[in-house]
Write a protein that holds these residues in place. Structure first.
Motif, short mmCIF file in Angstrom:
data_model
loop_
_atom_site.label_atom_id
_atom_site.label_comp_id
_atom_site.label_asym_id
_atom_site.label_seq_id
_atom_site.Cartn_x
_atom_site.Cartn_y
_atom_site.Cartn_z
N GLU A 98 0.85 -1.18 0.00
CA GLU A 98 0.00 0.00 0.00
C GLU A 98 0.89 1.23 0.00
O GLU A 98 1.90 1.29 0.70
N PHE A 99 0.52 2.21 -0.82
CA PHE A 99 1.26 3.46 -0.91
C PHE A 99 0.34 4.58 -0.43
O PHE A 99 -0.76 4.76 -0.97
N PHE A 100 0.76 5.30 0.60
CA PHE A 100 -0.04 6.34 1.21
C PHE A 100 0.37 7.67 0.59
O PHE A 100 1.36 8.28 0.98
N LEU A 101 -0.39 8.09 -0.43
CA LEU A 101 -0.07 9.26 -1.23
C LEU A 101 -0.63 10.50 -0.54
O LEU A 101 -1.85 10.69 -0.47
N ALA A 102 0.25 11.35 -0.04
CA ALA A 102 -0.16 12.57 0.65
C ALA A 102 -0.59 13.63 -0.35
O ALA A 102 -0.24 13.59 -1.53
#
Length: 310
Positions: A77-81
């Motif tokens: 999972e990539f938590f894109l701010a």
């Protein structure tokens, strides 16, 4: 003149530098080595558009790899701010375990499923044999990425700069703390030589802001600098040692660590007496480069590393 002096120190040997989390620009300390014809750059960032600046660098000396790195590779999972430089493979630490985050900087936060690679796999695929310096800024996963490097490349690595949390409740859940980072690098033949500290400030809302004051507020995170301990560097292989010495001294000069460079050269002269004339000449070159950087500082031109030491 500065490029000529560094080229003399490097002696025509290759110098491969990897920037992980390379959004928007190269580290300013690396500007000293960009003119060197044997210096090559590998730029990693999962947000490919943030690497567009690479087109302004020498095309035959730059490799752009728009992927996310992890320790083992695979789906994540990539938590894109909202501000994409604040994105991470690690989720934000939940409230109330840490201060409320700046809304505009982090939110809305988008979670994406992405495929990650190890640095080893990426380097193998592009036939990049070694990297001599790595700079990492990946919002918490820096140490994991280094741990995903194969043993041979880790042993040949000469310098590592990485962002490390200094907070008991880091922004990203699972981020490595400074003692853990120091323990890993010392166990793998490195010395901890410098720190650039960022201090957090609170906005009127009570949230932690994305920008940091240099003299106010509590310690938040730091850029930690490690160099290969010269005492551990291949004592039975003079040719390899002298090549690695030139590469490391070049990097130390770029980071304003002239004293460390001088000590390394004097150690080498004692270890290999036949190399004393070369080491003496390199000492003179380091002194000339130090004078050049001092002149730059007097004109107000300094890197982030030097700015935080003054």
């Amino acid at each position: 003149m500065s490029a000529e002096v560094l080229a003399l120190i490097l002696g025509g040997h290759p110098l491969n530098l990897a920037d992980v989390g390379a959004s928007y620009f190269l580290p300013d300390t690396w500007s000293f080595v960009v003119p060197l014809p044997t210096a090559k750059f590998v730029l990693f960032d999962p947000v490919g558009k943030n690497l567009d600046y690479a087109s302004s660098l020498p095309p035959d000396r730059v490799t752009v790899i728009p992927v996310a790195l992890s320790r083992q590779g695979g789906a994540a999972e990539f938590f894109l701010a909202n501000t994409d430089s604040g994105s991470s493979l690690f989720p934000p630490h939940p409230w109330p375990g840490r201060p409320a985050l700046n809304q505009d900087y982090f939110f809305p936060l988008t979670i994406r499923d992405i495929e990650t690679r190890t640095m080893t796999a990426c380097l193998d695929e592009r036939r990049i044999d070694l990297v001599h310096a790595i700079k990492l800024d990946t919002q918490g996963s820096e140490l994991d990425i280094v741990k995903g490097l194969d043993r041979r490349r880790l042993d040949e690595l000469l310098l590592v700069e990485l962002e490390v949390t200094m907070d008991s409740h880091p922004t990203q859940l699972g981020s490595a703390r400074l003692p853990e980072v120091i323990t890993f690098f010392e166990a793998n033949g490195f010395r901890y030589v410098n720190t650039r500290i960022a201090r957090k400030t609170l906005e009127p809302s009570g949230c932690v802001g994305p920008s940091f004051a240099s003299t106010l507020g509590a310690q938040h995170e730091c850029d930690a600098l490690f160099i290969r301990d010269i005492v551990t560097m291949h004592p039975g292989e003079p040719e390899w040692f002298m090549r690695a010495l030139r590469q490391q001294v070049t990097l130390l000069c770029a980071y304003y660590l002239h004293g460390e460079a001088m000590q390394a050269l004097r150690f080498a002269a004692e270890r290999f007496p036949t190399q004393r004339p070369i080491c003496a000449a390199l000492e003179q070159a380091v002194a000339r480069f130090a004078d050049y950087q001092t002149a730059c500082l007097k004109r107000g031109v300094m890197s982030l590393w030097h700015r935080d030491q003054t």
